[in-house]
Design an enzyme around this catalytic site. Structure first.
Site, PDB file in Angstrom:
ATOM      1  N   GLU A   1       8.389   2.837   0.863  1.00 16.67           N
ATOM      2  CA  GLU A   1       7.771   2.479  -0.416  1.00 16.67           C
ATOM      3  C   GLU A   1       7.511   0.979  -0.564  1.00 16.67           C
ATOM      4  OE1 GLU A   1      10.142   3.882  -3.684  1.00 16.67           O
ATOM      5  OE2 GLU A   1      10.080   5.975  -3.055  1.00 16.67           O
TER       6      GLU A   1
ATOM      7  N   GLU B   1       4.338   2.084   1.499  1.00 21.77           N
ATOM      8  CA  GLU B   1       3.663   3.317   1.901  1.00 21.77           C
ATOM      9  C   GLU B   1       4.388   4.526   1.323  1.00 21.77           C
ATOM     10  OE1 GLU B   1       6.031   4.912   3.707  1.00 21.77           O
ATOM     11  OE2 GLU B   1       7.120   3.020   3.828  1.00 21.77           O
TER      12      GLU B   1
END
Length: 356
Positions: free
Chosen positions: A318, A175
């Site tokens: 991430e 994300e």
């Protein structure tokens, strides 16, 4: 829950117990004392149950990084401005983020998805699934509509389905979005009933004053919106994020295709909790990569009943922790395909009788 979500949830099957039994039996025939590879063995057996393959093959991997912005940033909850989200997304698309480095090392694809970035981002490799330009400020009202939350879940599931059609066998949740640990904490509080002080962490590294603002914003969002703990979509709609809902959908979509989903950190944990409330069977398809430095993550892992593979005090997001754990999964699968059995190696199996 709308009809399409109902179909998705009911398409998720239980793990294949026969594949798990065969995997365990094969592990015991390999040239090693039984159980001596420890957690790698239980990981292999779980992968067998998920895929339905006694010798799992997981060489095609992808980390799906879902990006979105959060209106709650207006409350001063982050050490970085919201403008960082599109800037970092472009950096990631150019291959310059930490997740890109780790993914290249692990042989994984990076799929970047714009679920709700508050900017117009264009790149040939970007999957544009933008529902709206960021959520509303949840401290003042619902983050999004119920229809938008359902759409985000279904789009996440569709991304998993499309990737599976292209040969992907395993997913890592990733994300990107300034303010997303605030939304994740709110989702986790709403679904568990726990107090914000137990789940709100420093995220991007806010100081004590920033942490107090963040905790207050979560408390206010819960008070203003009164999310229904028994309705995960209501929670995502009122205090969630577009990328959090998208990751929940990705998990469900991957589970429907019998693909393992490696969870990253705290934000992935909040999405996983929402997915598990929508479909408890989806929990069987989740693997916890690491426990992050965000204090609420260990709480979520305990609630989910998942044991992390790594503990590196990471809190980048991430999908970085998830991608790092892929090396362990590769090793677990390689053992099943490449390690000799007692019989093939002509080694005694411990009974005193050499096998032939």
């Amino acid at each position: 829950m709308n009809e399409a979500l109902e179909r998705l949830v009911h398409s998720i099957a239980l793990p294949d117990e026969e594949a798990m039994r065969l995997a365990a039996a094969h592990l015991d025939q390999l040239t090693k004392p039984p159980g001596s590879l420890g957690k790698l063995e239980s990981l292999t057996i779980r992968a067998a149950g998920i895929t339905g393959q006694p010798k799992p093959e997981l060489s095609r991997k992808a980390v799906v990084v879902m990006a979105a912005d959060h209106g709650v940033c207006e409350e001063g909850v982050s050490a970085y401005p919201a403008e960082v989200t599109p800037q970092m997304l472009l950096n990631m698309l150019a291959g310059g983020a930490a997740v890109n480095v780790f993914a290249r090392q692990a042989g994984a694809d990076v799929i970047c998805v714009d679920m709700g970035v508050n900017a117009d981002v264009s790149h040939p490799s970007l999957l544009s699934r933008k529902i709206r330009k960021g959520t509303a400020n949840m401290a003042k009202g619902p983050a999004m509509t119920r229809e938008e939350a359902e759409k985000a879940i279904l789009l996440g599931a569709a991304i998993a389905d499309e990737a599976c059609d292209q040969g992907i066998q395993l997913f890592v949740t990733g994300e990107l979005g300034i303010g997303n640990t605030t939304a994740s904490a709110a989702v986790a509080c709403a679904l568990t009933g726990l107090e914000p002080s137990l789940l709100v962490g420093r995220g991007t590294g806010v100081d004590n004053e920033g942490l107090n603002r963040k905790t207050a914003a979560v408390q206010q969002a819960l008070s203003v919106n009164q999310p229904n703990r028994e309705d995960a979509i209501d929670v995502l709609m009122k205090v969630g994020g577009l990328e959090i809902a998208g990751m929940a959908g990705l998990i469900l979509g991957a589970a429907a295709r019998r693909c393992p989903v490696v969870l990253d950190g705290f934000i992935s944990g909040a999405a996983a909790l929402a997915a598990s409330r929508l479909c408890p069977a989806s929990l069987d398809y989740m693997l916890a990569s690491h426990v992050s430095g965000e204090k609420g993550h260990v709480v979520l892992l305990e609630i989910l009943g998942l044991e992390p593979m790594l503990q590196l005090d990471m809190r980048l997001g991430e999908g970085t922790g998830g991608v790092l754990s892929l090396h362990l999964l590769d090793s677990a699968c390689a053992v099943m395909h490449e390690m000799a059995t007692f019989a093939s190696a002509g080694v005694s199996d411990g009974t005193g009788v050499p096998e032939v």
